[in-house]
Write a protein that holds these residues in place. Sequence first.
Motif, short mmCIF file in Angstrom:
data_model
loop_
_atom_site.label_atom_id
_atom_site.label_comp_id
_atom_site.label_asym_id
_atom_site.label_seq_id
_atom_site.Cartn_x
_atom_site.Cartn_y
_atom_site.Cartn_z
N CYS A 96 7.56 4.69 -0.03
CA CYS A 96 6.93 5.28 -1.22
C CYS A 96 5.47 4.88 -1.32
CB CYS A 96 7.67 4.85 -2.49
SG CYS A 96 9.27 5.63 -2.69
N LEU A 100 2.87 7.95 -1.02
CA LEU A 100 2.17 8.31 -2.25
C LEU A 100 0.66 8.13 -2.14
CD1 LEU A 100 4.68 6.95 -4.91
CD2 LEU A 100 4.17 9.35 -4.37
N LEU A 122 9.40 2.17 -10.54
CA LEU A 122 10.29 3.26 -10.14
C LEU A 122 11.67 3.02 -10.76
CD1 LEU A 122 9.38 3.42 -6.34
CD2 LEU A 122 8.49 4.85 -8.19
#
Length: 129
Positions: A96, A100, A122
């Motif tokens: 992630c 991202l 998250l």
Amino acid sequence: MFDNGAPPSGSGTEGPGVDTELPSTLHIAGLALTRTESPPSLACWTGYFPEPAGAEPARICLVIEPAAPPEESTLQLAHDVVSRFGAFVDQALEYCRTRLRERHFELTAEELSRLDLPELPLAVPEATV
């Protein structure tokens, strides 16, 4: 290798509407997964990883379709996931953080700086086998 926790047939410990051939509890790598309500075509067991007080626990679900007791290979896969859950979560967080940062996500400078926090904001991780 695995204790599936299945009560003997006709023991009266099964819940209403629960197939008596399916174990009510599976014990996998130190976690107890309890049979949960599901459509008749599925068999589903859910367990939670212990978390510090006040933290929301991470969940693991074992789903079998069509509904049947889990086979040894499925139990082994679930055991591997439970045993390595922390490593899988770490890999997912790194993925992630890396993805991202890609331009097409168009994160602001403030949002990008949050990716460097030790705990990413998250949802609680979950595994489905």
